[in-house]
Scaffold this active site. Structure first.
Site, PDB file in Angstrom:
ATOM      1  N   GLU A  13       0.811  -1.216   0.000  1.00  0.00           N
ATOM      2  CA  GLU A  13       0.000   0.000   0.000  1.00  0.00           C
ATOM      3  C   GLU A  13       0.850   1.275   0.000  1.00  0.00           C
ATOM      4  O   GLU A  13       0.383   2.353   0.369  1.00  0.00           O
ATOM      5  CB  GLU A  13      -0.950  -0.025   1.189  1.00  0.00           C
ATOM      6  N   SER A 180      -5.312  -4.770   2.472  1.00  0.00           N
ATOM      7  CA  SER A 180      -5.682  -4.488   1.085  1.00  0.00           C
ATOM      8  C   SER A 180      -6.115  -5.713   0.281  1.00  0.00           C
ATOM      9  O   SER A 180      -5.898  -5.791  -0.917  1.00  0.00           O
ATOM     10  CB  SER A 180      -4.587  -3.719   0.345  1.00  0.00           C
ATOM     11  N   TYR A 248      -9.001   1.591  -4.504  1.00  0.00           N
ATOM     12  CA  TYR A 248      -8.149   2.738  -4.804  1.00  0.00           C
ATOM     13  C   TYR A 248      -8.368   3.351  -6.177  1.00  0.00           C
ATOM     14  O   TYR A 248      -7.612   4.200  -6.598  1.00  0.00           O
ATOM     15  CB  TYR A 248      -6.676   2.344  -4.613  1.00  0.00           C
ATOM     16  N   ARG A 287      -9.944   2.874  12.289  1.00  0.00           N
ATOM     17  CA  ARG A 287     -11.151   2.685  11.474  1.00  0.00           C
ATOM     18  C   ARG A 287     -11.531   1.207  11.562  1.00  0.00           C
ATOM     19  O   ARG A 287     -10.713   0.334  11.295  1.00  0.00           O
ATOM     20  CB  ARG A 287     -10.872   3.073  10.028  1.00  0.00           C
ATOM     21  N   ASP A 289     -13.814  -2.040  10.529  1.00  0.00           N
ATOM     22  CA  ASP A 289     -14.603  -2.579   9.408  1.00  0.00           C
ATOM     23  C   ASP A 289     -15.635  -3.589   9.895  1.00  0.00           C
ATOM     24  O   ASP A 289     -15.324  -4.456  10.710  1.00  0.00           O
ATOM     25  CB  ASP A 289     -13.680  -3.305   8.413  1.00  0.00           C
ATOM     26  N   GLU A 302     -12.291  -6.213  11.388  1.00  0.00           N
ATOM     27  CA  GLU A 302     -10.926  -5.824  11.784  1.00  0.00           C
ATOM     28  C   GLU A 302     -10.881  -4.357  12.166  1.00  0.00           C
ATOM     29  O   GLU A 302     -11.780  -3.578  11.852  1.00  0.00           O
ATOM     30  CB  GLU A 302      -9.958  -6.068  10.621  1.00  0.00           C
ATOM     31  N   ASN A 304      -8.339  -1.070  11.672  1.00  0.00           N
ATOM     32  CA  ASN A 304      -7.188  -0.518  10.942  1.00  0.00           C
ATOM     33  C   ASN A 304      -6.597   0.605  11.780  1.00  0.00           C
ATOM     34  O   ASN A 304      -7.273   1.596  12.041  1.00  0.00           O
ATOM     35  CB  ASN A 304      -7.635   0.018   9.584  1.00  0.00           C
ATOM     36  N   GLY A 308      -6.335   4.527   5.513  1.00  0.00           N
ATOM     37  CA  GLY A 308      -6.043   5.433   4.399  1.00  0.00           C
ATOM     38  C   GLY A 308      -6.271   6.875   4.807  1.00  0.00           C
ATOM     39  O   GLY A 308      -7.208   7.191   5.534  1.00  0.00           O
TER      40      GLY A 308
HETATM   41  N1  LIG Z   1     -16.300 -12.744   6.574  1.00  0.00           N
HETATM   42  C1  LIG Z   1     -16.551 -11.914   5.560  1.00  0.00           C
HETATM   43  N2  LIG Z   1     -17.789 -11.843   5.013  1.00  0.00           N
HETATM   44  C2  LIG Z   1     -18.033 -11.017   3.967  1.00  0.00           C
HETATM   45  N3  LIG Z   1     -17.116 -10.239   3.388  1.00  0.00           N
HETATM   46  C3  LIG Z   1     -15.866 -10.259   3.884  1.00  0.00           C
HETATM   47  C4  LIG Z   1     -15.514 -11.087   5.000  1.00  0.00           C
HETATM   48  N4  LIG Z   1     -14.200 -10.919   5.253  1.00  0.00           N
HETATM   49  C5  LIG Z   1     -13.752 -10.009   4.357  1.00  0.00           C
HETATM   50  N5  LIG Z   1     -14.744  -9.623   3.529  1.00  0.00           N
HETATM   51  C6  LIG Z   1     -14.616  -8.648   2.414  1.00  0.00           C
HETATM   52  O1  LIG Z   1     -13.247  -8.435   2.131  1.00  0.00           O
HETATM   53  C7  LIG Z   1     -12.844  -7.109   2.475  1.00  0.00           C
HETATM   54  C8  LIG Z   1     -11.475  -7.087   3.128  1.00  0.00           C
HETATM   55  O2  LIG Z   1     -11.471  -7.865   4.291  1.00  0.00           O
HETATM   56  P1  LIG Z   1     -10.767  -7.434   5.646  1.00  0.00           P
HETATM   57  O3  LIG Z   1     -10.919  -8.548   6.611  1.00  0.00           O
HETATM   58  O4  LIG Z   1     -11.277  -6.097   6.106  1.00  0.00           O
HETATM   59  O5  LIG Z   1      -9.229  -7.369   5.229  1.00  0.00           O
HETATM   60  P2  LIG Z   1      -8.272  -6.207   4.658  1.00  0.00           P
HETATM   61  O6  LIG Z   1      -9.067  -4.945   4.547  1.00  0.00           O
HETATM   62  O7  LIG Z   1      -7.204  -6.128   5.693  1.00  0.00           O
HETATM   63  O8  LIG Z   1      -7.775  -6.731   3.377  1.00  0.00           O
HETATM   64  C9  LIG Z   1     -13.933  -6.616   3.420  1.00  0.00           C
HETATM   65  O9  LIG Z   1     -13.992  -5.225   3.392  1.00  0.00           O
HETATM   66  C10 LIG Z   1     -15.173  -7.310   2.849  1.00  0.00           C
HETATM   67  O10 LIG Z   1     -15.639  -6.660   1.694  1.00  0.00           O
HETATM   68 MG   LIG Z   2     -10.476  -4.122   5.866  1.00  0.00          MG
END
Ligand SMILES: Nc1ncnc2c1ncn2[C@@H]1O[C@H](COP(=O)(O)OP(=O)(O)O)[C@@H](O)[C@H]1O
Ligand SMILES: [Mg+2]
Length: 337
Positions: A13, A180, A248, A287, A289, A302, A304, A308
């Site tokens: 990133e 990401s 992005y 932030r 999620d 998660e 962050n 960003g």
């Molecule tokens: N268990 C889940 N169910 C539905 N969508 C998911 C799930 N885990 C991840 N995602 C999708 O993938 C994206 C990235 O996952 P995340 O766990 O936030 O990891 P990162 O942002 O660190 O790559 C999320 O914003 C969501 O859109």
């Molecule tokens: Mg995320």
């Protein structure tokens, strides 16, 4: 104050971080600070000019940058780059920036920095550890199984059987500590073979792979600033998956702030975000999620700790909705850290 804006770094990133760094440097100068831009990827020669960091945020950095040794971080901190600096404004996302390592080097050097400390940064970067902490304090997170690499392999057949038995329906397979969405797969009709392939892919990015139930529904993110949650943002990616490109590139994703939610659900999710921030011991801002299922049940994905931070990023968007402009937001983060 003399402030070092630390951006770029050895991370996928990197380019996004540079864009955020430039915006932040401009804001802090506007606020009357003296700013120095530092990119640890350049080791002992890490002080950069604004002209040197003009990049396209939707591009992945070249692989030779990603293969630079961690030694660069140490060289950077040991050099004179931080001489005379009162506080470092940390904006490197992901590994080697958001995971506590750089924070630890600054602790050793005695330079105060923005955001979360070493332990919380490391916890937040580790999705498995975060989920254990969320569960411990009653914050719902998608059910999961963790597969651990042994002797370089993740192909433990018991894991695939466990997944099919314990997680019904669609699943998400992701590396434990990579941001990401790199190395992540969403499987809607998982079978042994697609699970195996997805485990291998995620295993290229991390020694621990998380397999989660896929939460069908809406995507929400909540910025926490100090002890308060900002207005919720709903993210609507084109085609449903919020991957690197959609994150992005302009026009691939719609953002709604404040998200269209009832007052009850809004404040419930905002309080969950504050709890998740505190569960990991985060400082100043973060932030968080979430996925919100069709019954309006939020699942925390998660936290962050260095989200960003360009002027069009999500935390600045939520702050703006709360009446806090970008210049003020940068100042608040310095004050809260
Ligand atoms: N268990 C889940 N169910 C539905 N969508 C998911 C799930 N885990 C991840 N995602 C999708 O993938 C994206 C990235 O996952 P995340 O766990 O936030 O990891 P990162 O942002 O660190 O790559 C999320 O914003 C969501 O859109
Ligand atoms: Mg995320």
């Amino acid at each position: 104050m003399n402030i070092a804006v630390v951006c770029g770094g050895i991370s996928p990133e990197r380019n996004v971080s540079l864009v955020g760094g430039l915006a932040t440097a401009n804001a802090l100068e506007h606020n009357g600070h003296t700013v120095r831009i530092i990119d640890p990827a350049f080791g002992s020669d890490s002080i950069r000019t604004k002209d040197q960091i003009l990049v396209n945020p939707s591009e992945l950095p070249s692989s030779d940058i990603l293969q630079l040794p961690k030694q660069r971080l140490l060289d950077c901190v040991q050099s004179s780059a931080f001489d005379g600096i009162d506080k470092a404004f940390l904006l490197i996302h992901g590994t080697n920036g958001e995971d506590g390592i750089f924070q630890a080097l600054l602790e050793a050097k005695g330079i105060p920095y923005t955001g979360s400390k070493v332990m919380s940064s490391a916890l937040a970067m580790n999705k498995l550890a975060s989920k254990v902490m969320f569960s411990a304090v009653g914050i719902q997170t998608p059910i999961w199984i963790a597969a651990v690499k042994s002797k370089g392999h993740l192909d433990n057949p018991a894991t695939i059987q466990d997944i099919l038995e314990e997680i019904p329906g669609s699943i998400v397979i992701k590396p434990n500590d990579q941001g990401s969405t790199l190395g992540m797969s969403i499987l809607h009709n998982p079978i042994s073979e697609t699970i195996y392939n997805a485990l291998q892919l995620a295993g290229e990015y991390s020694d621990i792979v998380l397999i989660e139930e896929f939460i069908e529904g809406r995507e929400l993110t909540v910025a926490v600033l100090g002890d308060e949650a900002l207005p919720i943002i709903e993210i609507e990616p084109e085609g449903g998956f919020y991957d690197y490109k959609r994150k992005y590139t302009k026009g691939f994703t719609e953002y709604y702030c404040p998200a269209d939610l009832s007052e009850d659900i809004s404040s419930f999710v905002q309080n969950l975000a504050i709890s998740a921030h505190h569960a990991l011991g985060c400082t100043a801002y973060s932030r968080v999620d979430f996925r919100l299922n069709e019954d309006n049940v939020p699942y925390c994905l998660e936290v962050n700790t260095i989200p960003g931070f360009s002027s069009t990023s999500l935390v600045p968007m939520a702050a703006k909705e709360a009446g806090i402009d970008f210049n003020r937001l940068c100042e608040m983060i310095i004050e809260l850290s």
